[in-house]
Design a protein around this motif. Structure first.
Motif, PDB file in Angstrom:
ATOM      1  N   LEU A  62       9.425   0.468  18.224  1.00 24.86           N
ATOM      2  CA  LEU A  62       9.663   0.879  16.841  1.00 24.86           C
ATOM      3  C   LEU A  62      10.123   2.320  16.750  1.00 24.86           C
ATOM      4  O   LEU A  62      10.758   2.720  15.780  1.00 24.86           O
ATOM      5  N   HIS A 119       2.399  -4.810  15.252  1.00 25.28           N
ATOM      6  CA  HIS A 119       2.167  -3.488  15.850  1.00 25.28           C
ATOM      7  C   HIS A 119       0.993  -2.788  15.186  1.00 25.28           C
ATOM      8  O   HIS A 119       0.077  -2.316  15.854  1.00 25.28           O
ATOM      9  N   PHE A 120       1.014  -2.711  13.872  1.00 20.48           N
ATOM     10  CA  PHE A 120      -0.043  -1.875  13.299  1.00 20.48           C
ATOM     11  C   PHE A 120      -1.375  -2.593  13.236  1.00 20.48           C
ATOM     12  O   PHE A 120      -2.413  -1.942  13.211  1.00 20.48           O
ATOM     13  N   VAL A 136      -2.651   7.348  10.459  1.00 17.88           N
ATOM     14  CA  VAL A 136      -2.950   6.355  11.489  1.00 17.88           C
ATOM     15  C   VAL A 136      -3.805   6.986  12.592  1.00 17.88           C
ATOM     16  O   VAL A 136      -4.613   6.301  13.212  1.00 17.88           O
ATOM     17  N   ASP A 186      14.470  -0.281  16.372  1.00 16.55           N
ATOM     18  CA  ASP A 186      13.775  -0.254  15.089  1.00 16.55           C
ATOM     19  C   ASP A 186      14.652  -0.767  13.960  1.00 16.55           C
ATOM     20  O   ASP A 186      14.173  -1.397  13.027  1.00 16.55           O
ATOM     21  N   TRP A 245       0.822  -1.211   0.000  1.00 12.64           N
ATOM     22  CA  TRP A 245       0.000   0.000   0.000  1.00 12.64           C
ATOM     23  C   TRP A 245       0.857   1.261   0.000  1.00 12.64           C
ATOM     24  O   TRP A 245       0.371   2.337  -0.274  1.00 12.64           O
ATOM     25  N   GLN A 260      12.578  -3.159  11.823  1.00 12.27           N
ATOM     26  CA  GLN A 260      11.977  -2.536  10.645  1.00 12.27           C
ATOM     27  C   GLN A 260      11.651  -3.586   9.598  1.00 12.27           C
ATOM     28  O   GLN A 260      12.432  -4.505   9.344  1.00 12.27           O
ATOM     29  N   ARG A 281       8.378  -8.912   6.479  1.00 13.76           N
ATOM     30  CA  ARG A 281       7.011  -8.738   6.010  1.00 13.76           C
ATOM     31  C   ARG A 281       7.032  -8.621   4.495  1.00 13.76           C
ATOM     32  O   ARG A 281       8.079  -8.388   3.893  1.00 13.76           O
TER      33      ARG A 281
HETATM   34  C1  HEM Z   1       2.121   4.898  20.814  1.00 16.23           C
HETATM   35  C2  HEM Z   1       2.054   5.337  19.646  1.00 16.23           C
HETATM   36  C3  HEM Z   1       2.789   4.778  18.442  1.00 16.23           C
HETATM   37  C4  HEM Z   1       4.100   4.691  18.213  1.00 16.23           C
HETATM   38  C5  HEM Z   1       5.197   5.115  19.148  1.00 16.23           C
HETATM   39  C6  HEM Z   1       4.273   4.129  16.903  1.00 16.23           C
HETATM   40  C7  HEM Z   1       5.473   3.909  16.278  1.00 16.23           C
HETATM   41  C8  HEM Z   1       5.626   3.355  15.043  1.00 16.23           C
HETATM   42  C9  HEM Z   1       6.859   3.267  14.320  1.00 16.23           C
HETATM   43  C10 HEM Z   1       8.165   3.806  14.812  1.00 16.23           C
HETATM   44  C11 HEM Z   1       6.635   2.638  13.155  1.00 16.23           C
HETATM   45  C12 HEM Z   1       7.640   2.340  12.078  1.00 16.23           C
HETATM   46  C13 HEM Z   1       8.001   0.938  12.165  1.00 16.23           C
HETATM   47  C14 HEM Z   1       8.922   0.538  11.082  1.00 16.23           C
HETATM   48  O1  HEM Z   1       8.498   0.500   9.904  1.00 16.23           O
HETATM   49  O2  HEM Z   1      10.069   0.236  11.399  1.00 16.23           O
HETATM   50  C15 HEM Z   1       5.261   2.340  13.117  1.00 16.23           C
HETATM   51  C16 HEM Z   1       4.650   1.705  12.075  1.00 16.23           C
HETATM   52  C17 HEM Z   1       3.307   1.692  11.901  1.00 16.23           C
HETATM   53  N1  HEM Z   1       2.367   2.138  12.824  1.00 16.23           N
HETATM   54 FE1  HEM Z   1       2.730   2.887  14.642  1.00 16.23          FE
HETATM   55  N2  HEM Z   1       3.080   3.876  16.367  1.00 16.23           N
HETATM   56  C18 HEM Z   1       2.141   4.263  17.279  1.00 16.23           C
HETATM   57  C19 HEM Z   1       0.803   4.225  17.117  1.00 16.23           C
HETATM   58  C20 HEM Z   1       0.215   3.805  15.972  1.00 16.23           C
HETATM   59  C21 HEM Z   1      -1.170   3.952  15.708  1.00 16.23           C
HETATM   60  C22 HEM Z   1      -2.158   4.646  16.613  1.00 16.23           C
HETATM   61  C23 HEM Z   1      -1.403   3.405  14.511  1.00 16.23           C
HETATM   62  C24 HEM Z   1      -2.687   3.269  13.761  1.00 16.23           C
HETATM   63  C25 HEM Z   1      -3.847   3.381  14.220  1.00 16.23           C
HETATM   64  C26 HEM Z   1      -0.166   2.932  14.004  1.00 16.23           C
HETATM   65  C27 HEM Z   1      -0.031   2.328  12.783  1.00 16.23           C
HETATM   66  C28 HEM Z   1       1.159   2.014  12.217  1.00 16.23           C
HETATM   67  C29 HEM Z   1       1.317   1.474  10.896  1.00 16.23           C
HETATM   68  C30 HEM Z   1       0.193   1.237   9.891  1.00 16.23           C
HETATM   69  C31 HEM Z   1       2.656   1.251  10.706  1.00 16.23           C
HETATM   70  C32 HEM Z   1       3.327   0.576   9.529  1.00 16.23           C
HETATM   71  C33 HEM Z   1       3.320   1.314   8.286  1.00 16.23           C
HETATM   72  C34 HEM Z   1       3.961   0.507   7.187  1.00 16.23           C
HETATM   73  O3  HEM Z   1       5.183   0.414   7.154  1.00 16.23           O
HETATM   74  O4  HEM Z   1       3.232  -0.028   6.343  1.00 16.23           O
HETATM   75  N3  HEM Z   1       0.799   3.184  14.918  1.00 16.23           N
HETATM   76  N4  HEM Z   1       4.655   2.791  14.285  1.00 16.23           N
END
Ligand code: HEM
Ligand SMILES: [Cu+2]
Lengths: 184, 65, 615
Positions: free
Chosen positions: C431, C449-450, C317, C437, C203, C441, C511
């Motif tokens: 992350l 996580h997501f 997000v 990370d 995506w 990653q 992934r």
């Molecule tokens: C406490 C709050 C959050 C932190 C600290 C956080 C941190 C992160 C980090 C650092 C990544 C990157 C990971 C990587 O690719 O190495 C990530 C990926 C992701 N996070 Fe979070 N996140 C948080 C909350 C959320 C929330 C609320 C959502 C959605 C509702 C979310 C959805 C995603 C998604 C979709 C990805 C992956 C995107 C992709 O590579 O396709 N995260 N998050």
């Protein structure tokens, strides 16, 4: 169906709502243009490429002048001077066309190609902007036609005002794009 | 309500500023300085357009007739 | 058949537009000495004209377009269920259109997930080849992102925001209809990507792959740009509605928390969605016009894409999860029979997320090769978001604390939002820390996580909302036993699937890759089986919804004895919502506060809102 019943109690100031909505739309478009501008600085820094400076300052003056004529058109309709408003509108449309031709001429004579980074941002930015100019010309033409049919007055001229606001907005965008592309 | 006088004043103001910006671009060689001056010039054009031409204050003041 | 006529005329004019576009391209290309047909260019222009044709034919011309030419406008009026197939200005119709459409999309995309888990049961290739796997994976991803962005906002938001603020409709009803009718072409385009080879880039559509891959990418780009437009215009509509259409007396401090969450979400959509659209526009230009945004040889830079893309997609997000928070807080207060704890802090938390959400995007790029000095600031900013998020949690926990919990299905889902999101937030910290990370990653840890945050935080919230408002939307009651079965089944299998999924991630399982080392076979088999169970839980949901909508017992007007305005009117609400706008007197959540009312309805025979609040 719904529209009819809704009109039954309309406690809200619809004009104000429309105006605020249009501003939010501009705000959102600003981000679109802002991103394009950022892309230009991201790729090229604050260097400039060789461009036809006389043409640049010429079309900029023309577009800015068209904003003035658009303002005059709005002022005229606010004073119920329909005929005069019509002339200002037609003038604005004409200036808009001149601007678009100017951009087209620049495209045809540019010394860089779209296959390289500066060309890429130049053609994209001017292209997206010119698209807005042309849609603005189209909208101005639509309200001019309705004005010709005697539709607007000092009491009711939101379509004219809204279109002209859009025109000013497109002008402001160019006021930012011009130095970004030609001057920095 | 708009007034014609504002239209003429703005016309002069905007065209003068375009000329100023243009001269800055031609004569100022220091890149950062040029960039900053142009930024100021640009806002000096855009803000009055938003205020006088687009009547931004009507958003919070309401329509005036 | 109005319904058939409406949709068929849209399809007809859409096709005419499409061929018009093809023809124009052919003429221009012919005149300039190229082949008349070029797959990508022709599709692009055909799509643009086809989209306009579709909109006009489906009813926008009569309701809106005629006005631009000074002609009189009209609405196509259809009776009963058929109005769901017309260009209708009624926010309740539009809300249900969104909701049903996106549930269907959700189920389709879920099917894609099942296929992927089938492939991943064993190492080596069984069901698919690599290209097919990627196509399914990309489609699953983008469809689910669309569901997460629009199902709650477009569906429940459209239906309930005007009701909860006592308005007769959204501020711009025609614009609202437009945003919905842009969705079917988006879905059709995305679903047809496999016929042009399938999107391989997931995506996120990173270049250079997205620039060189097959032309299904063009379908993807156009569809997502259109979807972005929907999202922006929808957000604009909500903002104006909430600012200008509140009932008299409904001050900002009395706004139901779900409305607040929609307000903040809408700002996010309005401010950031351009990022995805611009990023894909650049890809499109690189592809069809030979431009050089991302081609490093000629001065471009692929990192530009990542910045622009994540500039949207991190805020996205929050677009996904904030409405989920809103619903969770809403039901938690109603079902704990207590005032919402720390209401002002919760609102502050939402606004804080709005403020910080835009400055953390590069935490997705720690391994991308961007300059090192950016790592620190983005690490700190990302972790700082836990502070406002914590305030939202504070409100939820404080409300539950010593409450008289009424554990009906909406409440169960609401509590699950809080539980799941806590897990997802904790993994987010790993992350966001650069050293961890770099190891995690692009592994299944990120996937876990997501899914915890989006499915756990938002999709659970969506179901909370659907069950909570089902009696309001349909006038009938769902089957509570089946609903609880659905909840426990979904909750347990969801947690098992995604909790276990962290493990292969930590082991370094990548992934988006159809194959993996044999040593991870057992755990993947386990995850797959659990995922199939998760998928099966939705059968219960669909059965319950369809059956109850048609045959369910007629619901009481206010089965939850809730105080907010939408429960004080008949179910389903009449077209004009309120005969007279309600007058708001007190806070919506003052359960147990003697003598408090939320709203009164002048001239109507209904009880003051909050009549059931004394218990
Ligand atoms: C406490 C709050 C959050 C932190 C600290 C956080 C941190 C992160 C980090 C650092 C990544 C990157 C990971 C990587 O690719 O190495 C990530 C990926 C992701 N996070 Fe979070 N996140 C948080 C909350 C959320 C929330 C609320 C959502 C959605 C509702 C979310 C959805 C995603 C998604 C979709 C990805 C992956 C995107 C992709 O590579 O396709 N995260 N998050
Ligand atoms: Cu993020």
């Amino acid at each position: 169906m719904a529209a009819a019943t809704h009109a039954a109690h309309a406690p809200h100031d619809t004009l104000r709502i429309k105006r605020a909505g249009l501003w939010l739309f501009f705000f959102s478009e600003t981000i679109l243009f802002g991103l394009l501008m950022s892309a230009r600085f991201f790729l090229e820094g604050i260097e400039r490429e060789h461009l036809d400076q006389a043409l640049g300052v010429g079309i900029t003056s023309i577009l800015v002048t068209s904003s003035v004529t658009a303002y005059m058109a709005e002022t005229a309709i606010e004073h119920d001077r329909r005929g005069e408003a019509m002339w200002w509108l037609l003038g604005t449309i004409a200036l808009g066309f001149v601007f678009a031709f100017g951009v087209g001429y620049e495209w045809a004579t540019a010394e860089f190609s779209r296959h390289e980074a500066f060309g890429t941002v130049f053609f994209t930015m001017t292209g997206v902007h010119a698209g807005h100019v042309l849609s603005g010309v189209g909208l101005l033409a639509l309200v001019a036609i309705q004005l010709g049919r005697g539709r607007f007055s000092s009491k009711e001229h939101w379509p004219i005002s809204g279109t002209i606001m859009y025109w000013h907005f497109v002008d402001i965008v160019w006021i930012f794009f011009y130095p970004t592309l030609y001057l920095v | 309500m708009g007034s014609y006088r504002i239209g003429w004043i703005m016309a002069v103001w905007l065209l003068v500023l375009i000329a100023v910006d243009f001269s800055i671009a031609q004569w100022v060689d220091h890149k950062q300085l040029r960039f900053s001056l142009l930024t100021i010039g640009t806002f000096a054009e855009a803000v009055p357009i938003a205020y006088y031409f687009m009547h931004i204050s009507r958003v919070w003041r309401g329509e005036v007739h | 058949m109005y319904a058939l006529f409406s949709v068929a005329s849209g399809l007809g004019t859409g096709l005419i537009g499409f061929y018009l576009g093809l023809g124009l391209v052919a003429i221009v290309r012919g005149l300039t000495g190229h082949d008349a047909y070029d797959e990508q260019v022709s599709i692009t222009f055909g799509y643009v004209f086809g989209l306009i044709g579709w909109l006009m034919g489906v009813g926008m011309w009569g309701a809106w377009g005629r006005e631009w030419f000074g002609l009189r406008t009209y609405w196509r009026k259809a009776p009963g269920w058929q109005r769901y197939f017309t260009f209708s200005p009624d926010h309740k119709v539009i809300g249900l259109q969104y909701l049903v459409t996106f549930i269907i999309v959700f189920l389709l995309a879920g099917l894609g997930a099942m296929l992927m888990r089938w492939e991943l049961m064993e190492s080596g290739m069984q069901l698919f080849n690599h290209d097919q796997y990627n196509a399914v994976m990309g489609l699953h991803g983008i469809l689910m992102v669309a569901v997460a962005v629009a199902a709650v906002v477009g569906g429940l938001g459209n239906y309930f925001v005007p009701l909860m603020i006592g308005a007769e409709d959204m501020a711009f009803p025609r614009l609202n209809a437009l945003t919905y009718w842009l969705i079917p072409p988006v879905a059709a385009m995305l679903l047809s990507t496999p016929f042009l080879g399938g999107i391989e880039h997931g995506w996120t559509a990173y270049p250079p792959l997205s620039v060189v891959t097959d032309s299904s990418q063009v379908l993807f780009g156009l569809a997502v740009i259109t979807f972005g437009l929907t999202s922006i215009l929808g957000g604009l509509n909500f903002i104006i509605t909430i600012i200008y259409m509140r009932a008299p007396g409904l001050t900002w401090g009395k706004l139901p928390i779900f409305v607040w969450s929609m307000f903040v979400t809408s700002w996010m959509a309005l401010l950031y969605t351009q990022g995805f659209a611009v990023a894909l526009l650049m890809v499109l230009l690189d592809r069809i016009a030979g431009m050089s945004f991302f081609n490093a040889e000629t001065g471009g830079d692929p990192l530009l894409y990542q910045h622009v893309f994540w500039f949207y997609s991190h805020p996205a997000v929050y677009i996904m999860v904030l409405p989920g928070f809103g619903i969770a807080l809403e039901v938690i207060s109603h079902f704990s029979r207590k005032p919402l704890f720390a209401y002002r802090y919760a609102v502050g938390g939402l606004l804080g997320i709005l403020g910080l959400g835009g400055v953390v995007w590069a935490h997705h790029m720690f391994t991308s090769g961007m300059p090192n000095y950016l790592h620190g600031p983005f690490l700190v900013a990302t972790e700082a978001i836990s502070i406002p998020t914590g305030l939202v949690f504070l409100a939820a926990l404080g409300t539950i604390w010593m409450g008289r919990l009424w554990l009906r299905t909406p409440m169960l889902f609401g509590l699950a939002v809080i539980f799941n999101f806590a897990c997802g937030g904790v993994t987010g910290i790993f992350l966001a820390d650069v050293p961890t990370d770099i190891h995690l990653q692009d592994t299944y840890f990120v996937v876990a996580h997501f899914h915890y945050t989006i499915v756990g935080g938002e999709i659970f919230g969506l179901f909370a909302g659907i069950y909570y408002w089902f009696p309001k939307m349909t006038g009938r009651m769902y089957n509570e036993k089946l609903a609880q079965l659905h909840f426990w089944w979904m909750f347990i299998s969801f947690n098992v699937t995604f909790f276990v999924m962290h493990w292969p991630g930590i082991q370094g399982m990548n992934r988006r890759i159809a194959d993996y080392p044999e040593s991870l076979e057992n755990v993947n088999l386990f995850v797959s089986i659990s995922a199939f169970l998760l998928g099966a839980s939705f059968i219960v949901f669909v059965y319950n919804m369809v059956y109850s909508w048609i045959r369910g017992p007629v619901a009481e007007a206010n089965p939850w004895a809730a105080r907010t305005i939408e429960w004080q009117i008949p179910s389903p609400p009449p077209v004009e919502n309120f005969p007279e706008p309600p007058l708001v007197k007190g806070h919506p959540y003052d359960y147990g506060v003697p003598g408090s009312v939320h709203a009164v309805f002048p001239g109507a025979a209904t009880l003051p809102a909050g009549g059931g609040g004394g218990q």
